[in-house]
Design an enzyme around this catalytic site. Structure first.
Site, PDB file in Angstrom:
ATOM      1  N   PRO A   1       3.494  23.078   0.944  1.00 57.04           N
ATOM      2  CA  PRO A   1       2.752  22.509   2.063  1.00 57.04           C
ATOM      3  C   PRO A   1       2.321  21.071   1.846  1.00 57.04           C
ATOM      4  O   PRO A   1       1.880  20.697   0.748  1.00 57.04           O
ATOM      5  CB  PRO A   1       1.504  23.405   2.168  1.00 57.04           C
ATOM      6  CG  PRO A   1       1.898  24.676   1.533  1.00 57.04           C
ATOM      7  CD  PRO A   1       2.925  24.346   0.488  1.00 57.04           C
TER       8      PRO A   1
ATOM      9  N   ARG B   1       0.438  10.343   2.827  1.00 52.11           N
ATOM     10  CA  ARG B   1      -0.697  11.158   2.400  1.00 52.11           C
ATOM     11  C   ARG B   1      -1.255  10.645   1.080  1.00 52.11           C
ATOM     12  O   ARG B   1      -0.556  10.626   0.073  1.00 52.11           O
ATOM     13  CB  ARG B   1      -0.184  12.590   2.227  1.00 52.11           C
ATOM     14  CG  ARG B   1      -1.182  13.567   1.684  1.00 52.11           C
ATOM     15  CD  ARG B   1      -0.491  14.871   1.347  1.00 52.11           C
ATOM     16  NE  ARG B   1      -1.439  15.792   0.749  1.00 52.11           N
ATOM     17  CZ  ARG B   1      -1.107  16.733  -0.109  1.00 52.11           C
ATOM     18  NH1 ARG B   1       0.151  16.907  -0.470  1.00 52.11           N
ATOM     19  NH2 ARG B   1      -2.033  17.508  -0.603  1.00 52.11           N
TER      20      ARG B   1
ATOM     21  N   TYR C   1      -0.741  10.104  -4.697  1.00 55.78           N
ATOM     22  CA  TYR C   1       0.634  10.614  -4.762  1.00 55.78           C
ATOM     23  C   TYR C   1       1.706   9.526  -4.751  1.00 55.78           C
ATOM     24  O   TYR C   1       2.888   9.843  -4.907  1.00 55.78           O
ATOM     25  CB  TYR C   1       0.875  11.585  -3.599  1.00 55.78           C
ATOM     26  CG  TYR C   1      -0.066  12.783  -3.638  1.00 55.78           C
ATOM     27  CD1 TYR C   1      -0.066  13.653  -4.723  1.00 55.78           C
ATOM     28  CD2 TYR C   1      -0.963  13.028  -2.592  1.00 55.78           C
ATOM     29  CE1 TYR C   1      -0.931  14.731  -4.770  1.00 55.78           C
ATOM     30  CE2 TYR C   1      -1.832  14.118  -2.631  1.00 55.78           C
ATOM     31  CZ  TYR C   1      -1.809  14.960  -3.721  1.00 55.78           C
ATOM     32  OH  TYR C   1      -2.667  16.033  -3.771  1.00 55.78           O
TER      33      TYR C   1
ATOM     34  N   ALA D   1      -0.733  22.871  -2.790  1.00 53.99           N
ATOM     35  CA  ALA D   1      -1.969  23.635  -3.018  1.00 53.99           C
ATOM     36  C   ALA D   1      -1.715  25.130  -3.214  1.00 53.99           C
ATOM     37  O   ALA D   1      -2.567  25.837  -3.760  1.00 53.99           O
ATOM     38  CB  ALA D   1      -2.940  23.409  -1.867  1.00 53.99           C
TER      39      ALA D   1
ATOM     40  N   GLU E   1       7.523  24.066 -13.070  1.00 54.09           N
ATOM     41  CA  GLU E   1       6.491  23.690 -12.090  1.00 54.09           C
ATOM     42  C   GLU E   1       6.265  22.187 -12.224  1.00 54.09           C
ATOM     43  O   GLU E   1       6.171  21.668 -13.341  1.00 54.09           O
ATOM     44  CB  GLU E   1       5.194  24.450 -12.400  1.00 54.09           C
ATOM     45  CG  GLU E   1       4.042  24.085 -11.475  1.00 54.09           C
ATOM     46  CD  GLU E   1       2.730  24.810 -11.832  1.00 54.09           C
ATOM     47  OE1 GLU E   1       2.720  25.622 -12.791  1.00 54.09           O
ATOM     48  OE2 GLU E   1       1.723  24.533 -11.162  1.00 54.09           O
TER      49      GLU E   1
ATOM     50  N   HIS F   1       4.207  18.571 -10.629  1.00 57.14           N
ATOM     51  CA  HIS F   1       3.198  17.940  -9.766  1.00 57.14           C
ATOM     52  C   HIS F   1       3.261  16.436  -9.965  1.00 57.14           C
ATOM     53  O   HIS F   1       3.426  15.966 -11.108  1.00 57.14           O
ATOM     54  CB  HIS F   1       1.781  18.410 -10.128  1.00 57.14           C
ATOM     55  CG  HIS F   1       1.594  19.882  -9.943  1.00 57.14           C
ATOM     56  ND1 HIS F   1       1.405  20.452  -8.707  1.00 57.14           N
ATOM     57  CD2 HIS F   1       1.595  20.895 -10.836  1.00 57.14           C
ATOM     58  CE1 HIS F   1       1.294  21.761  -8.850  1.00 57.14           C
ATOM     59  NE2 HIS F   1       1.418  22.059 -10.138  1.00 57.14           N
TER      60      HIS F   1
HETATM   61  C1  DQA Z   1       0.320  18.440  -5.946  1.00 56.86           C
HETATM   62  C2  DQA Z   1      -1.078  18.754  -6.496  1.00 56.86           C
HETATM   63  C3  DQA Z   1      -1.756  19.822  -5.662  1.00 56.86           C
HETATM   64  O1  DQA Z   1      -3.068  20.067  -6.143  1.00 56.86           O
HETATM   65  C4  DQA Z   1      -1.865  19.363  -4.218  1.00 56.86           C
HETATM   66  O2  DQA Z   1      -2.430  20.382  -3.420  1.00 56.86           O
HETATM   67  C5  DQA Z   1      -0.583  18.898  -3.653  1.00 56.86           C
HETATM   68  C6  DQA Z   1       0.275  18.048  -4.482  1.00 56.86           C
HETATM   69  C7  DQA Z   1       0.978  17.272  -6.726  1.00 56.86           C
HETATM   70  O3  DQA Z   1       2.185  17.122  -6.626  1.00 56.86           O
HETATM   71  O4  DQA Z   1       0.276  16.511  -7.385  1.00 56.86           O
HETATM   72  O5  DQA Z   1      -0.258  19.137  -2.489  1.00 56.86           O
HETATM   73  O6  DQA Z   1       1.137  19.587  -6.109  1.00 56.86           O
END
Ligand code: DQA
Length: 147
Positions: free
Chosen positions: A11, A19, A24, A78, A99, A101
């Protein structure tokens, strides 16, 4: 046939670029996907990218990957902090799982500190911005090459 990697985006990642760029970065999701796909292609992999704002779509993409893909690279947004259903789905996938981020959730609000996915993936890469995706691909490549 080339080996497929499922790149899964959860999401709000469709809003990357607009955003919270201070968190980010300014690259769009399509920028990240292109870069990831280029690296994967050069190493002989194909990439299927699925982005959805709906948990069930992500779960179904994981189910489909069970018969098609050798690896899943997942930025669940999230849902990484809340979704036991996605974690259960990921646990059924027997290939390599990373995973990823862009930000470092451990250095942010407390609700981001826990990951439901952390226990069912090979490992997590977080906090390196766009480079997180490069490192995630490198992790997949090495895990599949067993080096
Ligand atoms: C995220 C970190 C998550 O906490 C957040 O809700 C995101 C982006 C990241 O790529 O840093 O949507 O996954």
């Amino acid at each position: 046939m080339s080996k497929e990697i499922l790149l899964l985006s959860g999401p709000n990642l469709d809003l990357l670029g607009e955003r919270s760029p201070e968190i980010y970065g300014t690259a769009t999701l399509s920028d990240h996907v292109s870069r990831f796909s280029e690296q994967a292609g050069a190493a002989g992999f194909s990439v299927r990218h699925v982005q959805s704002n709906f948990e069930g779509d992500l779960i179904e993409a994981v189910h489909a990957a069970r018969s098609n893909a050798v690896a899943i690279v997942l930025n669940a947004g999230a849902l990484s902090h809340t979704s036991w259903a996605l974690a259960d789905a990921m646990a059924t996938f027997e290939g390599v799982k990373v995973e990823v981020h862009l930000s470092n959730p451990a250095a942010r609000e407390p609700f981001r500190h826990a990951s439901t996915l952390a226990g069912v993936v090979n490992g997590t890469i977080a906090g390196f911005g766009a480079t997180s995706y490069d490192l995630a691909f490198e992790a997949v490549r090495r895990l599949l090459a067993d080096v």
